[in-house]
Design an enzyme around this catalytic site. Structure first.
Site, PDB file in Angstrom:
ATOM      1  N   GLY A  74       0.712  -8.585  16.080  1.00  5.49           N
ATOM      2  CA  GLY A  74       0.352  -7.721  14.925  1.00  5.49           C
ATOM      3  C   GLY A  74      -0.931  -8.340  14.217  1.00  5.49           C
ATOM      4  O   GLY A  74      -0.531  -9.418  13.673  1.00  5.49           O
ATOM      5  N   ALA A  75      -1.978  -7.751  14.317  1.00  5.76           N
ATOM      6  CA  ALA A  75      -3.098  -8.323  13.834  1.00  5.76           C
ATOM      7  C   ALA A  75      -3.717  -7.660  12.657  1.00  5.76           C
ATOM      8  O   ALA A  75      -4.783  -7.689  12.371  1.00  5.76           O
ATOM      9  CB  ALA A  75      -4.326  -8.388  14.982  1.00  5.76           C
ATOM     10  N   SER A  78      -3.546  -7.332   8.089  1.00  2.00           N
ATOM     11  CA  SER A  78      -3.715  -8.694   7.250  1.00  2.00           C
ATOM     12  C   SER A  78      -2.641  -9.890   7.285  1.00  2.00           C
ATOM     13  O   SER A  78      -3.153 -10.850   7.335  1.00  2.00           O
ATOM     14  CB  SER A  78      -4.039  -8.068   5.845  1.00  2.00           C
ATOM     15  OG  SER A  78      -2.969  -7.418   5.409  1.00  2.00           O
ATOM     16  N   ARG A 103      -5.740  -3.315  19.656  1.00  4.79           N
ATOM     17  CA  ARG A 103      -7.075  -2.792  20.140  1.00  4.79           C
ATOM     18  C   ARG A 103      -7.689  -3.974  20.836  1.00  4.79           C
ATOM     19  O   ARG A 103      -8.229  -5.167  20.026  1.00  4.79           O
ATOM     20  CB  ARG A 103      -7.857  -2.179  19.114  1.00  4.79           C
ATOM     21  CG  ARG A 103      -7.142  -0.810  18.402  1.00  4.79           C
ATOM     22  CD  ARG A 103      -8.026  -0.512  17.462  1.00  4.79           C
ATOM     23  NE  ARG A 103      -8.011  -1.217  16.085  1.00  4.79           N
ATOM     24  CZ  ARG A 103      -8.762  -1.668  15.380  1.00  4.79           C
ATOM     25  NH1 ARG A 103     -10.228  -1.724  15.873  1.00  4.79           N
ATOM     26  NH2 ARG A 103      -8.520  -2.457  14.333  1.00  4.79           N
ATOM     27  N   LYS A 144       8.954  -6.047   6.022  1.00  2.00           N
ATOM     28  CA  LYS A 144       9.878  -5.976   4.791  1.00  2.00           C
ATOM     29  C   LYS A 144      10.137  -4.610   4.605  1.00  2.00           C
ATOM     30  O   LYS A 144       9.462  -3.646   3.849  1.00  2.00           O
ATOM     31  CB  LYS A 144       9.048  -6.635   3.562  1.00  2.00           C
ATOM     32  CG  LYS A 144       8.962  -8.088   3.739  1.00  2.00           C
ATOM     33  CD  LYS A 144       8.167  -8.705   2.441  1.00  2.00           C
ATOM     34  CE  LYS A 144       7.903  -9.964   2.629  1.00  2.00           C
ATOM     35  NZ  LYS A 144       7.301 -10.758   1.637  1.00  2.00           N
ATOM     36  N   LYS A 195      11.998  -4.677  -2.836  1.00  2.00           N
ATOM     37  CA  LYS A 195      10.733  -5.144  -3.944  1.00  2.00           C
ATOM     38  C   LYS A 195       9.476  -4.258  -3.571  1.00  2.00           C
ATOM     39  O   LYS A 195       8.723  -3.785  -4.822  1.00  2.00           O
ATOM     40  CB  LYS A 195      10.260  -6.599  -3.728  1.00  2.00           C
ATOM     41  CG  LYS A 195       9.792  -6.881  -2.245  1.00  2.00           C
ATOM     42  CD  LYS A 195       8.265  -6.962  -2.212  1.00  2.00           C
ATOM     43  CE  LYS A 195       7.868  -7.451  -0.972  1.00  2.00           C
ATOM     44  NZ  LYS A 195       6.383  -7.377  -0.751  1.00  2.00           N
ATOM     45  N   THR A 225       4.691  -8.926  -5.940  1.00  5.83           N
ATOM     46  CA  THR A 225       4.438  -7.516  -5.661  1.00  5.83           C
ATOM     47  C   THR A 225       4.326  -6.570  -6.763  1.00  5.83           C
ATOM     48  O   THR A 225       3.306  -5.464  -6.587  1.00  5.83           O
ATOM     49  CB  THR A 225       5.431  -7.120  -4.576  1.00  5.83           C
ATOM     50  OG1 THR A 225       5.529  -8.203  -3.641  1.00  5.83           O
ATOM     51  CG2 THR A 225       5.057  -5.571  -3.780  1.00  5.83           C
TER      52      THR A 225
END
Length: 331
Positions: free
Chosen positions: A8-9, A11, A33, A106, A191, A248
C-alpha cells in the site's frame, strides 16, 4: 537486516516505509500502479501522496506483490480498511509462512463488524500471535518530515511486538508495545468517527469548548465499547486511545476531521468524496462501529449522529440539536 514488505503506497504506507528504512530495514513498497512504483524508484518521491519528501535509498518500490513479499519477515498492510479482504485474497498465497502481519489500518469491516486483525486471521489462516497493529497519534505528513512522534505496536505475542518495535524505532519515531490488540484497534477505528464529528462542528464555526466536549465524550464511547469487547481500560488513556483521538480531532492534516469540516460547511457526503483523493476511514467505518455497539448493547450517541449525517441524510444542524437535547444524566 530485517526484510519488510509494505503493501500500500498511500501517504501512511509510504511514510511508514520511510520510517522502516530509516530504522535500518530493507524495505520493498508495493504500489498497485506500475507507473507510481516507477516514479518512486526514479525520483525517490511519491508525488501522488507524499510530495516533497525524499525517500531513503534503502526503500525500493515495485508493482509486483510476489516480488515485494519474497522473503519478508514483516508484512505491513496499509490499504483502505474496506478493501483489505479483497486484497488479502490475492496476496495470501504469497505470504511468507512465519512473517509478522502488521496492520496500519484503522477501521471496522462493513457487514462482518470485524476488526482488521480478525479479517487478517480469517483470510490468511494466520494465528492471532502473528498479527499486530500499529496505532497512535501518527499523522503521516508530520512523521514523513521527521517531527517527533510516538506510537503503539499491539500484539498478543510480546516477542513479535518487540520485533516490530525494533524494526521501526528511529530518532524521530518512538514505538511502545502493548498486548491489548483489541483496545488499540478500537481506539484507532472509533477516533476517526469522532474526528468527523469534530470536523463538522469546526465547519459550523464552533470552537474549542465544543471540540473538547466531543473528544471527551468520544473517548467515553470508545472505552464503553472496549469494555464490552474485553479491552484493557488503560489502553484508552494511552497513545492508541486519547493520543490518537486528540491528534485526529484537532489537526487540519487529519482526513476525517477535514472531511467533517466540509460537511459542516454545507457540502454533501458525495460532494466531499468527489473532491478528495484520500480515504476518510470514518465515513465507512461509522456504520459497522455502530452495528458492533448495538450488538453489544453499548450506547454510542456521537457515533450514531455521524451515521445519521453520513448515511441517512440527516442535516448537520439537526444532528447537533439532537445531541444537545439528549436527556441529562450523570457523567
Amino acid at each position: 537486516m530485517t526484510r519488510v514488505a509494505v503493501l500500500g503506497a498511500g501517504s501512511w504506507g509510504t511514510t511508514f516505509a520511510k520510517v522502516l528504512a530509516d530504522a535500518g530495514c530493507s524495505v520493498l513498497l508495493h504500489a498497485r500502479r506500475p507507473e507510481l512504483a516507477g516514479t518512486i524508484g526514479e525520483t525517490r518521491q511519491n508525488p501522488d501522496y507524499l510530495p516533497g519528501i525524499r525517500l531513503p535509498d534503502r526503500l525500493r518500490a515495485t508493482a509486483d506483490p510476489a516480488e515485494a513479499l519474497a522473503g519478508a519477515e514483516i508484512v505491513v498492510l496499509a490499504v483502505p480498511s474496506q478493501s483489505l479482504r479483497a486484497n488479502l485474497g490475492e496476496w495470501a498465497p504469497l505470504l511468507p509462512a512465519d512473517a509478522v502481519l502488521l496492520s496500519l489500518m484503522k477501521g471496522i469491516e462493513l457487514g462482518s463488524t470485524k476488526r482488521m486483525s480478525e479479517v487478517i486471521c480469517e483470510v490468511t489462516g494466520a494465528g492471532p500471535d502473528r498479527v499486530a497493529a500499529l496505532s497512535g497519534p501518527n499523522l503521516a505528513r508530520e512523521i514523513a518530515e521527521e517531527q517527533p512522534a510516538a506510537t503503539v505496536v499491539a500484539c498478543p505475542d510480546r516477542e513479535r511486538a518487540a520485533q516490530v518495535q525494533a524494526a521501526c524505532h528511529t530518532p524521530y519515531f518512538r514505538p511502545y508495545t502493548n498486548a491489548d490488540l483489541v483496545g488499540c484497534e478500537l481506539g484507532g477505528a472509533v477516533k476517526n468517527v469522532i474526528a468527523l464529528a469534530c470536523g463538522i462542528t469546526e465547519g459550523m464555526g464552533f470552537g474549542d469548548n465544543t471540540r473538547a466536549s466531543l473528544i471527551t465524550r468520544g473517548l467515553a464511547e470508545t472505552a464503553r465499547l472496549g469494555a464490552a469487547l474485553g479491552a484493557e481500560p488503560t489502553t484508552f488513556a494511552g497513545l492508541a486511545g486519547l493520543g490518537d483521538l486528540v491528534a485526529t480531532c484537532s489537526s487540519p492534516l487529519s482526513r476525517n476531521r477535514t472531511f467533517g469540516e466540509r460537511l459542516g460547511r454545507g457540502m454533501s457526503v458525495e460532494e466531499v468524496q468527489r473532491g478528495t483523493r484520500q480515504v476518510a476511514e470514518g465515513v465507512k467505518s461509522c456504520r459497522p462501529v455502530l452495528d458492533l455497539a448495538r450488538a453489544r448493547g453499548v450506547d454510542m450517541p456521537l457515533t450514531e449522529a455521524v451515521v445519521r449525517v453520513c448515511h441517512e441524510g440527516v442535516p448537520v444542524p439537526q444532528m447537533v440539536k439532537e445531541i444537545m437535547s439528549r436527556e441529562a444524566k450523570p457523567e
